[in-house]
Each structure stands twice: as structure tokens, then as C-alpha cells.
Design a protein around this motif. Sequence first.
Motif, short mmCIF file in Angstrom:
data_model
loop_
_atom_site.label_atom_id
_atom_site.label_comp_id
_atom_site.label_asym_id
_atom_site.label_seq_id
_atom_site.Cartn_x
_atom_site.Cartn_y
_atom_site.Cartn_z
N ARG A 151 0.84 -1.21 0.00
CA ARG A 151 0.00 0.00 0.00
C ARG A 151 0.87 1.25 0.00
O ARG A 151 0.57 2.23 -0.69
N ILE A 152 1.94 1.23 0.77
CA ILE A 152 2.86 2.38 0.82
C ILE A 152 3.51 2.59 -0.54
O ILE A 152 3.56 3.72 -1.04
N LEU A 153 4.00 1.51 -1.14
CA LEU A 153 4.64 1.63 -2.46
C LEU A 153 3.66 2.13 -3.52
O LEU A 153 4.00 2.98 -4.35
N ALA A 154 2.44 1.63 -3.49
CA ALA A 154 1.43 2.07 -4.47
C ALA A 154 1.11 3.54 -4.27
O ALA A 154 1.00 4.30 -5.25
N ALA A 155 0.96 3.96 -3.04
CA ALA A 155 0.68 5.37 -2.75
C ALA A 155 1.86 6.25 -3.17
O ALA A 155 1.67 7.31 -3.78
N ALA A 156 3.06 5.82 -2.84
CA ALA A 156 4.25 6.58 -3.22
C ALA A 156 4.34 6.69 -4.74
O ALA A 156 4.66 7.77 -5.27
N ALA B 84 14.96 5.50 0.92
CA ALA B 84 14.74 4.06 0.69
C ALA B 84 13.42 3.84 -0.04
O ALA B 84 13.31 2.95 -0.90
N LEU B 85 12.42 4.64 0.29
CA LEU B 85 11.14 4.56 -0.40
C LEU B 85 11.29 4.96 -1.86
O LEU B 85 10.73 4.33 -2.76
N VAL B 86 12.07 5.99 -2.12
CA VAL B 86 12.32 6.43 -3.51
C VAL B 86 13.04 5.32 -4.27
O VAL B 86 12.66 5.01 -5.42
N GLU B 87 14.03 4.69 -3.68
CA GLU B 87 14.72 3.58 -4.34
C GLU B 87 13.76 2.45 -4.66
O GLU B 87 13.81 1.87 -5.75
N ALA B 88 12.88 2.13 -3.73
CA ALA B 88 11.89 1.07 -3.97
C ALA B 88 10.93 1.48 -5.09
O ALA B 88 10.55 0.65 -5.93
N TYR B 89 10.55 2.74 -5.12
CA TYR B 89 9.69 3.26 -6.19
C TYR B 89 10.36 3.09 -7.55
O TYR B 89 9.73 2.65 -8.52
N ILE B 90 11.65 3.42 -7.63
CA ILE B 90 12.39 3.28 -8.88
C ILE B 90 12.38 1.81 -9.31
O ILE B 90 12.16 1.48 -10.48
N ASP B 91 12.59 0.92 -8.36
CA ASP B 91 12.58 -0.52 -8.66
C ASP B 91 11.21 -0.96 -9.16
O ASP B 91 11.11 -1.72 -10.13
N VAL B 92 10.15 -0.47 -8.54
CA VAL B 92 8.79 -0.82 -8.97
C VAL B 92 8.55 -0.30 -10.39
O VAL B 92 8.01 -1.03 -11.24
N ALA C 206 23.26 13.90 -8.19
CA ALA C 206 24.04 13.07 -9.11
C ALA C 206 24.53 11.78 -8.47
O ALA C 206 24.67 10.76 -9.15
N ASP C 207 24.78 11.77 -7.16
CA ASP C 207 25.31 10.58 -6.51
C ASP C 207 24.25 9.76 -5.77
O ASP C 207 24.58 8.81 -5.06
N ASP C 208 23.00 10.09 -5.95
CA ASP C 208 21.92 9.36 -5.29
C ASP C 208 21.83 7.94 -5.86
O ASP C 208 21.81 7.77 -7.08
N PRO C 209 21.78 6.90 -5.01
CA PRO C 209 21.68 5.52 -5.49
C PRO C 209 20.44 5.28 -6.37
O PRO C 209 20.49 4.46 -7.29
N ALA C 210 19.37 5.99 -6.11
CA ALA C 210 18.16 5.82 -6.93
C ALA C 210 18.40 6.32 -8.35
O ALA C 210 17.88 5.76 -9.31
N ARG C 211 19.20 7.36 -8.48
CA ARG C 211 19.55 7.86 -9.82
C ARG C 211 20.36 6.82 -10.58
O ARG C 211 20.17 6.62 -11.78
N ALA C 212 21.26 6.15 -9.89
CA ALA C 212 22.04 5.06 -10.51
C ALA C 212 21.11 3.93 -10.95
O ALA C 212 21.34 3.30 -11.99
N ALA C 213 20.05 3.68 -10.19
CA ALA C 213 19.08 2.65 -10.58
C ALA C 213 18.35 3.04 -11.86
O ALA C 213 18.04 2.19 -12.69
#
Length: 189
Positions: A10-15, A52-60, A116-123
Motif C-alpha cells: 500500500r505504501i509503495l502504491a501510494a508513493a 529508501a522509499l524512492v529507491e523502492a519506487y524506482i525498482d517498482v 548526481a550521486d543518489d543511489p536511486a539515480r544510478a538505478a
Amino acid sequence: MAPRTPARERILAAAARRFYADGIAATGIDAVIGEAGVAKMSLYNNFDGKSALVEAYIDVRHREWMDLHRLRAATATTPRDRVLAVFDAYLDHAKGDYERGFRGCGLLNAAGELTADDPARAAVLRHKTEVQALLRAALREMTDDARAEALTEHMAFLLEGSMSLAGLERTEDRIVHARALAEGLVDAL
């Protein structure tokens, strides 16, 4: 009574809805948990924080696009069809049902907000590299490696440029045009 969706989902879907509609920076944790219908502690039990939520969003988002591509690729019987399946998956993404309409590539939108160095950007970069690998593999079946590499880069520019303009214009017309250009390039091989 149907079982309730787990809090993490639910959190990931809302995000995903809020980040795409409003942007990452403009979306606070309270907006996400409010839409998800969970307590703040549920968010922190599932994610270490907003990054961490942003990284999970990128993965989704990555997995969603890969699923769109898999559906298109399942019916692609030739290398030509596999190249065009990438463009068709982008079109499918553009035709999605978005709360505030189509805003372009959710991954590129996110990357534009991250340092530029954010892990989510690398994803995001890994996702775009994987998309290019799909194109490259199909093109290598049609031509030599050097030409395939050049066409891969050209088609990546067509994809990303058309997606950016389509998001600004809020219509998939640019992606349709980019697909036609890619089709012409492939047919000329």
C-alpha cells in the motif's frame, strides 16, 4: 471479507501515485502514509526513510516497464519486431491511467529531482542501460556490431527524446513518431 493488502504494498502504491503525479520533492511522507492508510510507524517498519522509499519506487517502475516490454516481446517473432516492441512498451506506458495525466517517463522525472550521486539515480541509469541492451541484442541480429551500436544509441535518443516531449505535451504523439522513425531505420538495414 477480502484480506487487506500488506502495508508495504500500500505504501509503495501510494508513493508511486504521489511521486509520479506531484514529484518526489513535493511529496512528503505524510502524504504517502495518508494515501496508503497506514501509520507512520508502518512506513518506517518497511523503509529506512524517504530515500529508501524512492529507491523502492524506482525498482517498482523498472519492473512495471519490464512487464510491459515482456508482454510486447512475447509476440515479437523477428529482430525487427523486438526493436519495435521496446517502442510499443513506451507507448503502453504513455497510455497508462495517471491521476493527473501522462507526465513522461517516471524514471527520468525522478532522476531529474535526485542528486548526481543518489543511489536511486544510478538505478534509473541501470534501467535505461537495460532498455538499450534489449535494442542492441535485436539489432545485432540484423547487422554488424558497429552498426548495431550506432543504431542503439540513435534509438535511445529517439526513445528518451520522444518520451520527454510526450510528457511535456501530455500526449503520446511524439512516441508514435519516434516509433515510425525507428521502423524506417530498421527497415533500411
